[in-house]
Enzyme design. Structure first.
Site, PDB file in Angstrom:
ATOM      1  N   ASP A   1     -16.998 -24.065 -14.052  1.00 49.87           N
ATOM      2  CA  ASP A   1     -18.282 -23.901 -14.728  1.00 49.87           C
ATOM      3  C   ASP A   1     -19.391 -24.677 -14.008  1.00 49.87           C
ATOM      4  O   ASP A   1     -19.178 -25.821 -13.588  1.00 49.87           O
ATOM      5  CB  ASP A   1     -18.118 -24.462 -16.153  1.00 49.87           C
ATOM      6  CG  ASP A   1     -19.292 -24.149 -17.057  1.00 49.87           C
ATOM      7  OD1 ASP A   1     -19.592 -22.956 -17.229  1.00 49.87           O
ATOM      8  OD2 ASP A   1     -19.901 -25.092 -17.599  1.00 49.87           O
TER       9      ASP A   1
ATOM     10  N   GLU B   1     -18.637 -20.564 -10.647  1.00 49.92           N
ATOM     11  CA  GLU B   1     -19.867 -20.036 -11.227  1.00 49.92           C
ATOM     12  C   GLU B   1     -21.013 -20.753 -10.520  1.00 49.92           C
ATOM     13  O   GLU B   1     -21.270 -21.936 -10.784  1.00 49.92           O
ATOM     14  CB  GLU B   1     -19.935 -20.328 -12.735  1.00 49.92           C
ATOM     15  CG  GLU B   1     -21.148 -19.678 -13.372  1.00 49.92           C
ATOM     16  CD  GLU B   1     -21.768 -20.454 -14.524  1.00 49.92           C
ATOM     17  OE1 GLU B   1     -22.582 -19.877 -15.243  1.00 49.92           O
ATOM     18  OE2 GLU B   1     -21.459 -21.653 -14.698  1.00 49.92           O
TER      19      GLU B   1
HETATM   20  C1  NOJ Z   1     -22.000 -21.647 -18.065  1.00 51.45           C
HETATM   21  C2  NOJ Z   1     -21.257 -20.917 -19.130  1.00 51.45           C
HETATM   22  O1  NOJ Z   1     -21.002 -19.598 -18.669  1.00 51.45           O
HETATM   23  C3  NOJ Z   1     -22.103 -20.954 -20.376  1.00 51.45           C
HETATM   24  O2  NOJ Z   1     -21.568 -20.129 -21.374  1.00 51.45           O
HETATM   25  C4  NOJ Z   1     -22.241 -22.375 -20.840  1.00 51.45           C
HETATM   26  O3  NOJ Z   1     -23.144 -22.440 -21.915  1.00 51.45           O
HETATM   27  C5  NOJ Z   1     -22.759 -23.267 -19.721  1.00 51.45           C
HETATM   28  N1  NOJ Z   1     -22.142 -23.028 -18.453  1.00 51.45           N
HETATM   29  C6  NOJ Z   1     -22.551 -24.723 -20.059  1.00 51.45           C
HETATM   30  O4  NOJ Z   1     -21.189 -25.056 -19.953  1.00 51.45           O
END
Ligand code: NOJ
Length: 555
Positions: free
Chosen positions: A201, A244
């Protein structure tokens, strides 16, 4: 290159345990319910499952606010249930990826509780503090409109703490070697319990320098990525990290590593946004440009290709005019938009539920360079509930049957309301009915997934965009191990005729075999193929036909 790299030709299915299947009637999905649905997923043909966070959490951000990295939230079962699930997945040849959320913890995490309570706590330096309110406290919010600061005063700590996301998600001080060691421990823990890797993440924020004195663009510590990767490959050679990271193409190699020694995979946000523009404008050109700009990457690395995910469709990388058009076509009302940059709807309603457009878009997605990542419910064309706040609208429970609550739960109080009314309600959109309709989206999806797996050229090969003179046509040729595959998509509602030079000389280039229909096309005397593409039509051709394939495949 050996073809053992499973993620190069995988089909990933992402789901949240909470909303997939409730087995004990408490209204909340659980691991036992998910385990019962593994045969469904295997039948659909996906090869890997990516689970959203399921660790103990106050769930103020869909579980992305973790309060204990080494457990399972009791709502979803126990660690034992988790291992039973990974084992059952393995028996069916399905791999499991889990979210690794280490940019921040929940403010309820015992590390943060200890850190705020005592300046001498061993965890104090695990977070990012300032004695004064930093000058840039009102900059860098990830959720504009609902988050108004990145620094919050904590009365107990008598100090300000940094949080890139919501105030209940204090950032970990990832530059601290102790925090880095803990991240490795977390990865090591879950690897032992049967996972094949992590969707990491918020990677750019994990590696960014943090602190009150950081001004301008924070510098990234890319070495950290190599350390994570190195650790993981020692613990389990075929485990991967899927990052991500919504970054510009010029940064891609910083994340993959020139020597492929950092992230194995990254989501391709450039291609994602350009795809939506292409669908909205019926114009393939910016998509082709995005494909070309994101082409350089080490051979063992891979893009994650997706249409929608659990967040808003972020359009921040498009030009203002492009963004305005996508909003106008797919999310014209304010309540459909989010965070000043995106659309929060599910995919099918964005396409007005039109099966031709939905199939065109998914066929296109499956032929873009990389590994496709599907979102649960999209295989049946689930809709959204715009009365739910922010991103919750597209996180409603899976619709299994036409029975009450869509067969998701026997409880009267599902964790999130199941969509019941309107054209996307469970009486109309559910797995059970679609299994019995030959021409359903579900059966179509199953077929296209099967085809995608049979065309490894897309995951492995070299891609080239062919000119067609028609701006609405995406024409991609993949070359791998002496085989060529050609994928054509007409983004326009009307038919178009093209005269295509495949770039492959005769004899192979003279024959195209349509992998979806079996139809053959022979080139004309000029070596070109005269092809008629129906409105929203799509064709996957093997160049040279199956004979060429059989002749050329290494034994
Ligand atoms: C990216 C995630 O996809 C999202 O859903 C989340 O709110 C944020 N990171 C914070 O962890």
């Amino acid at each position: 290159m050996i073809t053992d790299l499973w993620y190069k030709n995988a089909v990933v299915y992402c789901l949240s345990v909470a909303t997939f299947m409730d087995s004990n009637g408490d209204g909340i999905g659980d691991f036992a319910g998910l385990e019962r649905r593994l045969d469904y997923l295997q039948g659909l043909g996906v090869t890997a499952i990516w689970l959203m966070p399921f660790q103990p959490s106050p769930k103020r951000d869909g579980g992305y606010d973790i309060a204990d990295y080494y457990g399972v939230d009791p709502d979803y079962g126990s660690l034992g249930d988790f291992v039973a699930f990974t084992h059952a997945a393995k028996q069916r040849g399905l791999r499991v990826l889990i979210d690794l959320v280490v940019n921040h913890t929940s403010d309820r995490h015992r590390w943060f509780q200890s850190a705020r309570s005592d300046p001498d706590s061993p965890y104090r330096d695990w977070y990012v503090w300032a004695q004064e309110r930093p000058a840039n406290a009102d900059e860098g919010m990830v959720f504009p409109g609902v988050q108004d600061t990145t620094w919050t005063y904590d009365a107990k700590a008598k100090a300000w703490y940094f949080h890139r996301f919501f105030a209940f998600q204090p950032d970990l001080n990832t530059a601290n070697p102790e925090v880095q060691a803990e991240i490795l421990k977390i990865m090591g823990f879950w690897i032992e319990l049967g996972v094949s890797g992590f969707r990491m993440d918020a990677v750019p924020f994990v590696i960014a320098e943090k602190g009150a004195d950081v001004t301008g663009e924070p510098r990234e510590q890319f070495d950290m990525l190599r350390d994570f990767r190195e650790f993981l490959s020692w613990r389990q050679g075929d485990a991967i990290i899927l990052a991500e990271a919504n970054v510009l193409p010029k940064q891609d190699l910083d994340y993959f590593g020139d020597d492929a020694d950092r992230m194995n995979m990254m989501f391709n946000f450039q291609v994602n946004q350009a795809t939506f523009y292409a669908l909205a404008a019926h114009d393939a050109r910016p998509l082709v440009k995005a494909i070309e700009r994101t082409k350089p990457r080490p051979l063992s690395c891979q893009w994650g290709i997706f249409l929608r995910n659990h967040d808003e469709l972020d359009l921040g990388r498009l030009t203002e005019t492009q963004r305005a058009l996508v909003f106008e076509r797919f999310g014209p009302e304010k309540r459909m938009q989010l965070y000043d940059r995106g659309i929060r709807r599910r995919f099918a309603p964005m396409m007005d539920g039109d099966p031709r457009r939905i199939r065109l878009a998914y066929s296109l997605m499956f032929t873009l360079p990389g590994t496709p990542v599907l979102r649960y419910g999209d295989e049946i064309g689930m809709g959204d509930d715009l009365t739910l706040k922010e991103r919750d609208c597209a996180r409603t429970p899976m619709q299994w049957t036409g029975e009450v609550h869509g067969g998701f739960t026997l409880s009267d109080r599902p964790v999130s309301p199941v969509i019941a009314g309107g054209p996307y309600g469970y009486p109309h959109v559910n797995v059970a009915d679609q299994r019995h309709e030959a021409d359903s989206l579900l059966n179509w999806m199953q077929g296209i997934i099967r085809l995608r797996k049979e065309v490894p050229e897309i995951g492995w090969g070299d891609v080239v965009a062919l000119p067609t003179r028609e701006k609405a046509v995406v024409a991609l040729r993949y070359d791998w191990r002496g085989n060529a595959v050609l994928c054509l998509h007409n983004l326009d509602p009307g038919p178009v005729e093209i005269a295509l030079d495949t770039g492959v000389p005769a004899p192979e280039g003279a024959v195209l075999v349509d992998l979806l229909t079996g139809a053959r096309s022979e080139a004309g005397p000029d070596g070109r193929h005269g092809l008629m593409l129906e409105g929203y039509g799509y064709h996957w051709f093997r160049v040279g036909g199956l004979d060429a394939l059989l002749k050329r495949r290494p034994t």
